[in-house]
Scaffold this active site. Structure first.
Site, PDB file in Angstrom:
ATOM      1  CB  SER A  29      -0.583  -0.067   1.026  1.00  0.00           C
ATOM      2  OG  SER A  29      -1.815   1.224   1.788  1.00  0.00           O
ATOM      3  CE1 TYR A  51      -3.723  -1.649   5.482  1.00  0.00           C
ATOM      4  CE2 TYR A  51      -3.021  -0.188   4.470  1.00  0.00           C
ATOM      5  CZ  TYR A  51      -3.326  -1.009   4.513  1.00  0.00           C
ATOM      6  OH  TYR A  51      -3.957  -0.829   3.296  1.00  0.00           O
TER       7      TYR A  51
HETATM    8  N1  LIG Z   1      -8.541  -0.683  -1.882  1.00  0.00           N
HETATM    9  C1  LIG Z   1      -7.600   0.130  -1.969  1.00  0.00           C
HETATM   10  O1  LIG Z   1      -7.435   2.081  -1.632  1.00  0.00           O
HETATM   11  C2  LIG Z   1      -6.304  -0.302  -1.196  1.00  0.00           C
HETATM   12  C3  LIG Z   1      -5.383   0.616  -1.504  1.00  0.00           C
HETATM   13  C4  LIG Z   1      -3.260  -0.037  -0.482  1.00  0.00           C
HETATM   14  C5  LIG Z   1      -3.488  -1.326  -0.940  1.00  0.00           C
HETATM   15  N2  LIG Z   1      -5.124  -2.290  -0.790  1.00  0.00           N
HETATM   16  C6  LIG Z   1      -4.107  -3.443  -0.510  1.00  0.00           C
HETATM   17  O2  LIG Z   1      -5.195  -4.215  -1.791  1.00  0.00           O
HETATM   18  C7  LIG Z   1      -5.557  -5.587  -1.415  1.00  0.00           C
HETATM   19  C8  LIG Z   1      -6.874  -5.841  -2.111  1.00  0.00           C
HETATM   20  O3  LIG Z   1      -7.096  -5.148  -1.251  1.00  0.00           O
HETATM   21  P1  LIG Z   1      -9.300  -4.769  -1.676  1.00  0.00           P
HETATM   22  O4  LIG Z   1      -9.603  -3.443  -1.872  1.00  0.00           O
HETATM   23  O5  LIG Z   1      -9.386  -5.335  -2.804  1.00  0.00           O
HETATM   24  O6  LIG Z   1     -10.030  -5.003  -0.535  1.00  0.00           O
HETATM   25  P2  LIG Z   1     -10.854  -5.863  -0.676  1.00  0.00           P
HETATM   26  O7  LIG Z   1     -11.559  -5.678   0.868  1.00  0.00           O
HETATM   27  O8  LIG Z   1     -12.062  -6.420  -1.334  1.00  0.00           O
HETATM   28  O9  LIG Z   1      -9.788  -7.482  -0.035  1.00  0.00           O
HETATM   29  C9  LIG Z   1      -9.228  -7.947   0.653  1.00  0.00           C
HETATM   30  C10 LIG Z   1      -9.632  -9.773   0.750  1.00  0.00           C
HETATM   31  O10 LIG Z   1      -8.715  -9.934   1.357  1.00  0.00           O
HETATM   32  C11 LIG Z   1      -9.393 -11.472   2.348  1.00  0.00           C
HETATM   33  N3  LIG Z   1      -9.109 -11.464   3.317  1.00  0.00           N
HETATM   34  C12 LIG Z   1      -8.889 -10.079   4.642  1.00  0.00           C
HETATM   35  N4  LIG Z   1      -8.215 -11.843   5.353  1.00  0.00           N
HETATM   36  C13 LIG Z   1      -7.915 -12.795   4.966  1.00  0.00           C
HETATM   37  C14 LIG Z   1      -7.467 -13.673   5.189  1.00  0.00           C
HETATM   38  N5  LIG Z   1      -7.061 -14.330   6.817  1.00  0.00           N
HETATM   39  N6  LIG Z   1      -6.969 -14.880   4.956  1.00  0.00           N
HETATM   40  C15 LIG Z   1      -7.793 -15.266   3.236  1.00  0.00           C
HETATM   41  N7  LIG Z   1      -8.274 -14.354   2.765  1.00  0.00           N
HETATM   42  C16 LIG Z   1      -8.129 -12.438   3.417  1.00  0.00           C
HETATM   43  C17 LIG Z   1     -11.053 -10.530   2.182  1.00  0.00           C
HETATM   44  O11 LIG Z   1     -11.888 -11.344   2.921  1.00  0.00           O
HETATM   45  C18 LIG Z   1     -11.495  -9.414   0.803  1.00  0.00           C
HETATM   46  O12 LIG Z   1     -12.053 -11.245  -0.077  1.00  0.00           O
HETATM   47  C19 LIG Z   1      -5.407  -5.550   0.295  1.00  0.00           C
HETATM   48  O13 LIG Z   1      -4.313  -5.799   0.737  1.00  0.00           O
HETATM   49  C20 LIG Z   1      -5.283  -4.099   0.358  1.00  0.00           C
HETATM   50  O14 LIG Z   1      -4.967  -3.592   1.425  1.00  0.00           O
HETATM   51  C21 LIG Z   1      -5.991  -1.978  -1.045  1.00  0.00           C
END
Ligand SMILES: NC(=O)c1ccc[n+]([C@@H]2O[C@H](COP(=O)([O-])OP(=O)(O)OC[C@H]3O[C@@H](n4cnc5c(N)ncnc54)[C@H](O)[C@@H]3O)[C@@H](O)[C@H]2O)c1
Length: 254
Positions: A146, A161
């Site tokens: 991130s 985080y």
């Molecule tokens: N959306 C953003 O703006 C953003 C920004 C920076 C980083 N990210 C990172 O991108 C990645 C994807 O996030 P997203 O935005 O698609 O959100 P999201 O919440 O849709 O995806 C995260 C997924 O991780 C799964 N998860 C959580 N704990 C888990 C576990 N113990 N075992 C297996 N799966 C688990 C959740 O069920 C979920 O489906 C994450 O790592 C997030 O930190 C997202």
């Protein structure tokens, strides 16, 4: 087809609005055999993806439930993949959790949970994959960190985080260094403000002021993240390893 016949495990693919799911869809459209994995996994999700792909000739995606905080489950999942398909080429780790509470409100349990899912979970997945990749002398890993790790939080995720995601960058670099001689590549993506359920806690007013500070003046889409994963998983990035790729609309330019 960029990933013809490659077997790709995509962790964190359980939300139809998420980065993992969009990546699973794009990879399938590029000929990959896709294994979606998440702590939440249903047949309905996989059937829905198959319908969205809309190409009966595309390899059918498969869903396997796995809690990435448990190494035993990660190893069993990867073994299942190899047993089913006879190969395993690429791991995309998009699983994660976020929390935005101020530093002094982060208690022990919250800090531990954040580290266990985001950092230890990445370690578990990578270790389980690397057993296979190391034996095969090939494989690709893409971890999703991130921009919070680079800029000290400040958007949606707070210190715990940011710290856990900083660990994901270091972990990926160490893997790239140690396993490069074995023909294995590992890269990490640092996204910011991608329109997924992870932004559900941000109200409209907060979102507006965040967008005003993004040079491209909009949120990113899961599809744009998926495109970056496709590049990093494909041979187009064959000489790229240990890299940190920003996908943030200019939010963090450094
Ligand atoms: N959306 C953003 O703006 C953003 C920004 C920076 C980083 N990210 C990172 O991108 C990645 C994807 O996030 P997203 O935005 O698609 O959100 P999201 O919440 O849709 O995806 C995260 C997924 O991780 C799964 N998860 C959580 N704990 C888990 C576990 N113990 N075992 C297996 N799966 C688990 C959740 O069920 C979920 O489906 C994450 O790592 C997030 O930190 C997202």
């Amino acid at each position: 087809m960029r990933l013809d016949g490659k077997v790709c495990v995509i962790a964190g693919a359980g939300s139809p609005r998420g980065i993992g799911y969009a990546t699973a869809k794009l990879f399938s459209q590029h000929g990959a055999i896709v294994v979606l994995t998440d702590i939440v996994m249903t047949d309905g999700l996989v059937d829905g993806l198959r319908e969205e792909i809309g190409d009966p000739a595309a390899p059918a995606p498969v869903g396997i439930r796995c809690d990435i905080t448990d190494y035993v489950q990660c190893e069993a999942m990867m073994d299942d993949v190899v047993a089913r398909f006879g190969r395993f080429d690429c791991l995309i780790n998009s699983a994660g959790i976020v929390d935005g509470r101020p530093f002094l409100e982060i208690d022990d349990a919250m800090f531990d949970r954040m580290s266990t899912v985001n950092l230890k979970g990445s370690f578990n997945l990578c270790k389980a994959a690397l057993r296979v990749f190391n034996a095969n002398r090939s494989g690709v890993i893409v971890n999703i960190s991130s921009a919070a790790a680079q800029r000290g939080g400040g958007l949606v995720g707070a210190a715990h985080y940011a710290a856990s995601k900083g660990g994901v960058i270091s972990l990926t670099r160490a893997i790239a260094r140690e396993f490069g001689p074995r023909g294995i590549r590992a890269n990490v993506i640092c996204p910011a403000m991608i329109e997924t359920d992870m932004l559900n806690g941000v109200n409209e007013e907060q979102q507006k002021s965040i967008v005003e500070a993004i040079p491209l003046r909009r949120l990113g889409t899961p599809e744009e993240l998926a495109g970056t994963c496709l590049f990093l998983a494909s041979d187009f990035s064959g000489f790229i390893t240990g890299a940190t790729i920003d996908v943030n609309g200019g939010t963090h330019i450094h």
